[in-house]
Design a protein around this motif. Structure first.
Motif, PDB file in Angstrom:
ATOM      1  N   GLN A 173     -20.011-120.081 -66.633  1.00 51.12           N
ATOM      2  CA  GLN A 173     -21.416-120.500 -66.655  1.00 51.12           C
ATOM      3  C   GLN A 173     -22.127-120.103 -65.364  1.00 51.12           C
ATOM      4  N   ALA A 174     -21.425-120.180 -64.238  1.00 49.92           N
ATOM      5  CA  ALA A 174     -22.006-119.755 -62.964  1.00 49.92           C
ATOM      6  C   ALA A 174     -22.292-118.258 -62.988  1.00 49.92           C
ATOM      7  N   PHE A 175     -21.360-117.481 -63.542  1.00 50.14           N
ATOM      8  CA  PHE A 175     -21.539-116.026 -63.649  1.00 50.14           C
ATOM      9  C   PHE A 175     -22.789-115.703 -64.462  1.00 50.14           C
ATOM     10  N   ARG A 176     -22.934-116.358 -65.625  1.00 51.60           N
ATOM     11  CA  ARG A 176     -24.091-116.074 -66.472  1.00 51.60           C
ATOM     12  C   ARG A 176     -25.391-116.493 -65.786  1.00 51.60           C
ATOM     13  N   ALA A 177     -25.360-117.603 -65.048  1.00 46.19           N
ATOM     14  CA  ALA A 177     -26.575-118.070 -64.365  1.00 46.19           C
ATOM     15  C   ALA A 177     -27.026-117.069 -63.309  1.00 46.19           C
ATOM     16  N   PHE A 215     -18.107-106.869 -68.426  1.00 42.94           N
ATOM     17  CA  PHE A 215     -17.613-108.228 -68.621  1.00 42.94           C
ATOM     18  C   PHE A 215     -18.668-109.145 -69.222  1.00 42.94           C
ATOM     19  N   LEU A 216     -19.965-108.853 -68.934  1.00 43.45           N
ATOM     20  CA  LEU A 216     -21.059-109.739 -69.350  1.00 43.45           C
ATOM     21  C   LEU A 216     -21.084-110.012 -70.856  1.00 43.45           C
ATOM     22  N   PRO A 217     -20.995-109.006 -71.737  1.00 42.05           N
ATOM     23  CA  PRO A 217     -21.056-109.307 -73.176  1.00 42.05           C
ATOM     24  C   PRO A 217     -19.927-110.228 -73.639  1.00 42.05           C
ATOM     25  N   GLN A 218     -18.754-110.091 -73.041  1.00 46.48           N
ATOM     26  CA  GLN A 218     -17.635-110.953 -73.419  1.00 46.48           C
ATOM     27  C   GLN A 218     -17.896-112.395 -73.014  1.00 46.48           C
ATOM     28  N   VAL A 219     -18.456-112.583 -71.821  1.00 43.68           N
ATOM     29  CA  VAL A 219     -18.777-113.927 -71.363  1.00 43.68           C
ATOM     30  C   VAL A 219     -19.842-114.552 -72.257  1.00 43.68           C
ATOM     31  N   GLU A 220     -20.879-113.781 -72.574  1.00 44.39           N
ATOM     32  CA  GLU A 220     -21.951-114.308 -73.417  1.00 44.39           C
ATOM     33  C   GLU A 220     -21.423-114.699 -74.798  1.00 44.39           C
ATOM     34  N   ARG A 221     -20.521-113.882 -75.336  1.00 45.26           N
ATOM     35  CA  ARG A 221     -19.946-114.193 -76.645  1.00 45.26           C
ATOM     36  C   ARG A 221     -19.125-115.485 -76.594  1.00 45.26           C
ATOM     37  N   ASP A 261     -20.203-118.854 -78.573  1.00 47.76           N
ATOM     38  CA  ASP A 261     -19.292-119.459 -79.561  1.00 47.76           C
ATOM     39  C   ASP A 261     -19.066-120.926 -79.251  1.00 47.76           C
ATOM     40  N   LEU A 262     -18.924-121.235 -77.961  1.00 51.04           N
ATOM     41  CA  LEU A 262     -18.741-122.631 -77.568  1.00 51.04           C
ATOM     42  C   LEU A 262     -19.992-123.449 -77.882  1.00 51.04           C
ATOM     43  N   ASP A 263     -21.169-122.892 -77.602  1.00 49.06           N
ATOM     44  CA  ASP A 263     -22.420-123.603 -77.909  1.00 49.06           C
ATOM     45  C   ASP A 263     -22.530-123.903 -79.398  1.00 49.06           C
ATOM     46  N   SER A 278     -22.246-127.856 -83.753  1.00 52.94           N
ATOM     47  CA  SER A 278     -21.724-128.343 -85.031  1.00 52.94           C
ATOM     48  C   SER A 278     -21.244-129.779 -84.891  1.00 52.94           C
ATOM     49  N   ILE A 279     -20.526-130.065 -83.800  1.00 48.07           N
ATOM     50  CA  ILE A 279     -20.059-131.423 -83.563  1.00 48.07           C
ATOM     51  C   ILE A 279     -21.241-132.368 -83.409  1.00 48.07           C
ATOM     52  N   SER A 280     -22.256-131.933 -82.654  1.00 47.21           N
ATOM     53  CA  SER A 280     -23.430-132.767 -82.416  1.00 47.21           C
ATOM     54  C   SER A 280     -24.160-133.064 -83.718  1.00 47.21           C
ATOM     55  N   GLU A 281     -24.257-132.050 -84.593  1.00 46.90           N
ATOM     56  CA  GLU A 281     -24.943-132.249 -85.870  1.00 46.90           C
ATOM     57  C   GLU A 281     -24.195-133.247 -86.735  1.00 46.90           C
ATOM     58  N   VAL A 282     -22.866-133.142 -86.741  1.00 44.07           N
ATOM     59  CA  VAL A 282     -22.078-134.083 -87.523  1.00 44.07           C
ATOM     60  C   VAL A 282     -22.234-135.487 -86.964  1.00 44.07           C
ATOM     61  N   ALA A 283     -22.192-135.592 -85.629  1.00 44.24           N
ATOM     62  CA  ALA A 283     -22.262-136.903 -85.003  1.00 44.24           C
ATOM     63  C   ALA A 283     -23.609-137.577 -85.239  1.00 44.24           C
ATOM     64  N   SER A 284     -24.657-136.786 -85.412  1.00 44.81           N
ATOM     65  CA  SER A 284     -25.985-137.369 -85.592  1.00 44.81           C
ATOM     66  C   SER A 284     -26.319-137.647 -87.054  1.00 44.81           C
ATOM     67  N   THR A 285     -25.415-137.310 -87.949  1.00 44.17           N
ATOM     68  CA  THR A 285     -25.664-137.529 -89.376  1.00 44.17           C
ATOM     69  C   THR A 285     -25.086-138.867 -89.804  1.00 44.17           C
ATOM     70  N   ARG A 286     -25.933-139.737 -90.278  1.00 42.58           N
ATOM     71  CA  ARG A 286     -25.485-141.081 -90.628  1.00 42.58           C
ATOM     72  C   ARG A 286     -24.449-141.072 -91.757  1.00 42.58           C
TER      73      ARG A 286
END
Length: 302
Positions: free
Chosen positions: A11-15, A68-74, A78-80, A85-93
């Protein structure tokens, strides 16, 4: 080769790439500039390359950094997506996850897991199918449960077993019982006292019958039950003692019950996760499964 860097370094590299300077990048991710420099240095050291060309006026990527940049961004994208997905599930009643579990693990162990899961995802409903090993196996095979917690045995061909714990059997007794002060108890010694057993429909009973076929108790049990948890209730009420898997016992601070390891022979049971082969778990089920892996399990008596 061991790669010694982590998500914060990426994340520091991308920033730095996005902001074009270490100072602006540090402000963007809310850390000090020296801390950001250390992250970049750690990343470059781990990769054994220079990622940035630094001058007094600007910071630019080296040729290796550009590759290296495209690999880091990918990786970060993917993590985002996964976290989203987890956040969407958690917010669904209406979101829910269903787990099938043998009663011996459901009574004391699973409440800790479900409590931790509820604190993280309060809007996700957990359905716990506490049932026999055969019923847990069937629920997972038929897709009625996302996954299960059971012991190894006869599994459906479409079900995979992942070992979590190899546990021993202990004698469950009250703290005021003569066996409670022992370091260990032989099966023959246990059978000298009033004892409670499982009936022949129990998967645990089948396992014990196979392991103890050479032992012949001098007197029969005073009571038979279908589930381990019922046996423990009878023990707590003072009816006798019982051989139970250690995961079924409460913690060492329980005011009434204690578990003492059984020996001669020592009987072990494999406890693990069972999943339908090829089934993709929902994000909620993945989180619950991970909590089970991380939650401490008792492998010996108290």
């Amino acid at each position: 080769m061991s790669i010694n860097f982590d998500l914060n370094d990426l994340q520091a590299f991308r920033a730095v790439v996005e902001k074009g300077s270490f100072r602006k990048a540090a402000d963007a991710i809310r850390i000090s500039q020296p801390a950001l420099s250390r992250r970049i240095e750690k990343l470059e050291s781990a990769l054994n390359v220079r990622l940035f060309e630094r001058t007094t006026r600007k910071v630019s990527l080296t040729t290796v950094g550009l590759a290296f940049l495209p690999q880091v961004e990918r990786m970060l994208d993917d993590l985002d997506i996964a976290l989203m997905s987890i956040s969407e599930v958690a917010s669904t009643r209406m979101a829910s996850v269903t787990i099938a579990c043998v009663p011996s693990a459901a009574y004391y162990f699973m409440p800790q897991v479900i409590s931790a899961f509820h604190r993280l995802y309060p809007k996700i409903k957990v359905k716990l199918l506490d049932a026999s090993a055969n019923e847990v196996n069937s629920a997972v095979a038929l897709g009625e449960a996302d996954f299960g917690v059971s012991f190894s045995g006869t599994l459906a061909p479409e079900v995979d077993f992942e070992l979590l714990l190899q546990e021993r059997y202990v004698v469950a007794c009250r703290r005021d019982h003569p066996l409670a002060a022992r370091d260990c108890v032989s099966w023959e010694d246990m059978y000298e006292h009033d004892y409670i057993t499982l009936d022949k429909t129990s998967g645990n009973r089948l396992m014990l019958d196979q392991a103890l076929m050479r032992l012949h108790p001098k007197k029969p049990s005073i009571c038979e039950t279908r589930h381990v948890t019922t046996m423990i209730g009878l023990v707590e009420a003072g009816l006798g003692v019982a051989a139970v898997p250690s995961i079924a016992m409460p913690g060492p601070t329980h005011p009434v019950l204690v578990g003492v390891p059984l020996v001669e022979p020592q009987v072990m049971r494999n406890v693990g996760l069972i999943k339908r082969r090829g089934r993709t778990l929902t994000p909620a089920a993945i989180e619950l499964e991970q909590l089970i892996r991380e939650m401490p399990m008792r492998s010996v008596g108290n």
